[in-house]
Structure formats: C-alpha cells, structure tokens
Design a protein around this motif. Structure first.
Motif, PDB file in Angstrom:
ATOM      1  N   UNK A 226       0.656  -1.287   0.040  1.00 15.25           N
ATOM      2  CA  UNK A 226      -0.062   0.127  -0.026  1.00 15.25           C
ATOM      3  C   UNK A 226       0.728   1.336   0.084  1.00 15.25           C
ATOM      4  N   UNK A 227       2.157   1.056   0.246  1.00 16.79           N
ATOM      5  CA  UNK A 227       3.213   2.283   0.641  1.00 16.79           C
ATOM      6  C   UNK A 227       3.150   3.125  -0.554  1.00 16.79           C
ATOM      7  N   UNK A 228       3.458   2.412  -1.626  1.00 17.41           N
ATOM      8  CA  UNK A 228       3.759   2.920  -3.068  1.00 17.41           C
ATOM      9  C   UNK A 228       2.713   4.067  -3.293  1.00 17.41           C
ATOM     10  N   UNK A 229       1.329   3.757  -3.034  1.00 14.34           N
ATOM     11  CA  UNK A 229       0.366   4.447  -3.526  1.00 14.34           C
ATOM     12  C   UNK A 229       0.009   5.870  -2.692  1.00 14.34           C
ATOM     13  N   UNK A 230       0.674   5.897  -1.567  1.00 15.02           N
ATOM     14  CA  UNK A 230       0.316   6.977  -0.620  1.00 15.02           C
ATOM     15  C   UNK A 230       1.567   7.676  -0.134  1.00 15.02           C
ATOM     16  N   UNK A 231       2.506   7.852  -1.162  1.00 15.41           N
ATOM     17  CA  UNK A 231       3.737   8.515  -0.780  1.00 15.41           C
ATOM     18  C   UNK A 231       4.121   9.536  -2.008  1.00 15.41           C
ATOM     19  N   UNK A 232       4.408  10.651  -1.786  1.00 11.66           N
ATOM     20  CA  UNK A 232       5.228  11.214  -2.836  1.00 11.66           C
ATOM     21  C   UNK A 232       3.905  11.943  -3.973  1.00 11.66           C
TER      22      UNK A 232
ATOM     23  N   UNK B 288      -1.336  11.036 -21.235  1.00 17.96           N
ATOM     24  CA  UNK B 288      -0.915  10.559 -20.008  1.00 17.96           C
ATOM     25  C   UNK B 288      -2.152   9.473 -19.384  1.00 17.96           C
ATOM     26  N   UNK B 289      -2.125   8.284 -19.890  1.00 18.39           N
ATOM     27  CA  UNK B 289      -3.207   7.490 -19.270  1.00 18.39           C
ATOM     28  C   UNK B 289      -2.784   6.389 -18.173  1.00 18.39           C
ATOM     29  N   UNK B 290      -3.129   5.547 -17.704  1.00 16.84           N
ATOM     30  CA  UNK B 290      -2.931   4.788 -16.487  1.00 16.84           C
ATOM     31  C   UNK B 290      -1.475   3.902 -16.693  1.00 16.84           C
ATOM     32  N   UNK B 291      -1.338   3.376 -17.912  1.00 15.90           N
ATOM     33  CA  UNK B 291       0.050   2.575 -17.976  1.00 15.90           C
ATOM     34  C   UNK B 291       1.316   3.566 -18.183  1.00 15.90           C
ATOM     35  N   UNK B 292       0.829   4.791 -18.452  1.00 12.89           N
ATOM     36  CA  UNK B 292       2.083   5.786 -18.705  1.00 12.89           C
ATOM     37  C   UNK B 292       2.634   6.141 -17.372  1.00 12.89           C
ATOM     38  N   UNK B 293       1.753   5.813 -16.169  1.00 13.26           N
ATOM     39  CA  UNK B 293       2.055   6.176 -14.952  1.00 13.26           C
ATOM     40  C   UNK B 293       3.151   5.269 -14.538  1.00 13.26           C
ATOM     41  N   UNK B 294       3.386   4.240 -15.064  1.00 15.81           N
ATOM     42  CA  UNK B 294       4.654   3.436 -14.632  1.00 15.81           C
ATOM     43  C   UNK B 294       5.831   3.951 -14.898  1.00 15.81           C
ATOM     44  N   UNK B 295       6.065   4.727 -16.152  1.00 13.05           N
ATOM     45  CA  UNK B 295       7.215   5.455 -16.352  1.00 13.05           C
ATOM     46  C   UNK B 295       7.665   6.561 -15.148  1.00 13.05           C
ATOM     47  N   UNK B 296       6.582   7.299 -14.734  1.00 11.04           N
ATOM     48  CA  UNK B 296       7.056   8.050 -13.836  1.00 11.04           C
ATOM     49  C   UNK B 296       7.468   7.625 -12.385  1.00 11.04           C
ATOM     50  N   UNK B 297       6.523   6.711 -12.174  1.00  7.60           N
ATOM     51  CA  UNK B 297       7.089   5.907 -11.020  1.00  7.60           C
ATOM     52  C   UNK B 297       8.358   5.061 -10.963  1.00  7.60           C
TER      53      UNK B 297
ATOM     54  N   UNK C  70      11.980   5.658  -8.733  1.00 10.00           N
ATOM     55  CA  UNK C  70      12.957   4.687  -8.040  1.00 10.00           C
ATOM     56  C   UNK C  70      12.006   3.676  -7.221  1.00 10.00           C
ATOM     57  N   UNK C  71      10.814   3.641  -7.525  1.00 13.52           N
ATOM     58  CA  UNK C  71       9.929   2.739  -7.008  1.00 13.52           C
ATOM     59  C   UNK C  71      10.147   1.303  -7.645  1.00 13.52           C
ATOM     60  N   UNK C  72       9.632   0.232  -6.672  1.00  7.29           N
ATOM     61  CA  UNK C  72       9.921  -1.234  -7.029  1.00  7.29           C
ATOM     62  C   UNK C  72       9.108  -1.240  -8.255  1.00  7.29           C
ATOM     63  N   UNK C  73       9.587  -2.087  -9.418  1.00  3.98           N
ATOM     64  CA  UNK C  73       8.778  -2.226 -10.639  1.00  3.98           C
ATOM     65  C   UNK C  73       7.610  -3.452 -10.378  1.00  3.98           C
ATOM     66  N   UNK C  74       8.161  -4.335  -9.462  1.00  4.10           N
ATOM     67  CA  UNK C  74       7.011  -5.365  -9.239  1.00  4.10           C
ATOM     68  C   UNK C  74       5.610  -4.437  -8.651  1.00  4.10           C
ATOM     69  N   UNK C  75       5.721  -3.705  -7.768  1.00  2.00           N
ATOM     70  CA  UNK C  75       4.873  -3.286  -7.000  1.00  2.00           C
ATOM     71  C   UNK C  75       4.203  -2.210  -7.937  1.00  2.00           C
TER      72      UNK C  75
END
Length: 216
Positions: free
Chosen positions: A1-7, A167-176, A180-185
């Motif tokens: 859950x931490x990934x969603x609620x930081x930064x 800027x749709x849902x899948x493009x969010x992964x590039x920003x995250x 430096x967030x974990x790719x699996x998360x």
C-alpha cells in the motif's frame, strides 16, 4: 500500500485511471457507432457500400494497433488534420475496435431468420427501417456476450496511448519507475486497476445479457 500513498502517487494513479476510463468510454462510443454503420454497409444491397465495409474491416482488423496510433498521431497532421494526442488516440482505438464491433454485429444479423426481413419489406419498410427496427434489435440479444469481450479488451488496448503522449494509466509506470519505486509493486497496482475496469465492463454486459434473456 505504501507505493500509492507517498510523494503524491495516489493522485498520479487516480489521474491515469480516470484518463483511461475517459479514453476507453469515448472510443467505445465511437467504435459502436462506427461498427453499426459498417455492419449496415456489409449487409447492404448496394455493392459499393458492401465493398467499402468489407475493405474497412479487412484493413483495420489486420493492421497492428500501434501502427494505427502512429498514423493518427503523425500522418494526419501532414494532411492538415491537426488534432491533440488524446483525440488521435480516440481515432485510432475507434477505427480499430469499430471493425471488430462490425463483425460481431454482422454475425448477430446472420442469426435473424430471413423471414423477419421479408415480412418487414412486405409491410413497405425500406432497408434502413428493416435493419434498424426489425433486424438489429433481434441481433443485439445474440451479440451481447461477444460484444462484451470486445469492449473488455478496449481499456487494455488503450495502454498503447501512453507511448504517444497521452497521460493514461499505463504511462504512470514510467514516472514511478523514474522515482525509483519497485517495478513489481508498480505493475501490481497497474494490473489491479485494469482488472477493476475489466470487471466493471464485464458486469455491465453480464447484466445486459441477463436482462435480454429474461425479455425473450
């Protein structure tokens, strides 16, 4: 859950999620309208319309969706058709999905007994009236399930739009990933979001299918 609620990640996810829904909903609407028109062309008594419908379906069903995005994004501006990246994505998705909608509808039309159309014509109805008032309402019941499969795939197909400045849902992964967030998360939450959309679309078509079954 931490990934969603930081930064501010939740806001980023929410924006991408809503943008994907908007893109998918608009594309679904235009694909449905286009599919109905193409299906009418394909069963039309006018040879030119039948040829156009057949040609459209043949070309767009067999063209990679990425190539359609490329054409809508880079080729249309060369033809003095200057549109936003979002509109180009809607055009590409609608043209591609509309060809599949057409074939699903045509298969449904073929399940309607020929006598139904003949009876309508004997009452003085023209082709458009026969198709719209007699044939399509009966065909719709037979195509709800396969139509649901087409529209469930649409949000997943919209992920390509991220590679074309939407800027749709899948493009969010590039920003995250750049944060430096974990790719699996990241991909876990993206997959979960797409599952939510798919289940929602499936539930809508499941409800329509049950209601159509009761109405028979």
């Amino acid at each position: 859950m931490g990934l969603l609620f930081e930064d501010g990640n939740f806001h980023l996810f929410a924006q991408g999620f809503l943008r994907t829904i908007e893109l998918s909903a608009l594309s679904a609407l235009f694909a449905l309208l286009l599919g109905i028109l193409l299906a009418a062309f394909r069963v039309s008594p006018v040879p030119v319309l039948r040829a156009f419908g057949t040609g459209w379906v043949t070309v767009f069903r067999n063209t990679p969706l990425t190539l359609l995005f490329f054409a809508a994004t880079f080729v249309l501006p060369r033809l003095d058709l200057h549109i936003s990246s979002f509109t180009a994505a809607v055009v590409a998705l609608s043209a591609y999905t509309g060809s599949f909608v057409c074939e699903v509808l045509r298969s449904g039309i073929n399940t309607v007994p020929l006598g139904q159309a003949e009876a309508a014509r004997s009452l003085g109805m023209n082709f458009g009236q026969t198709l719209g008032l007699v044939v399509l309402p009966q065909a719709a019941r037979a195509v709800i399930a396969p139509m649901g499969s087409v529209f469930i795939a649409l949000p997943r197909n919209s992920a390509i739009a991220g590679a074309f400045n939407v800027p749709e849902l899948f493009s969010v992964q590039k920003t995250l990933t750049e944060k430096g967030h974990d790719i699996f998360a990241i991909f876990f939450w993206l997959a979960l979001a797409y599952l939510v959309i798919s289940f929602a679309v499936g539930a809508v078509f499941g409800t329509l299918e049950r209601r159509a079954a009761v109405a028979r």
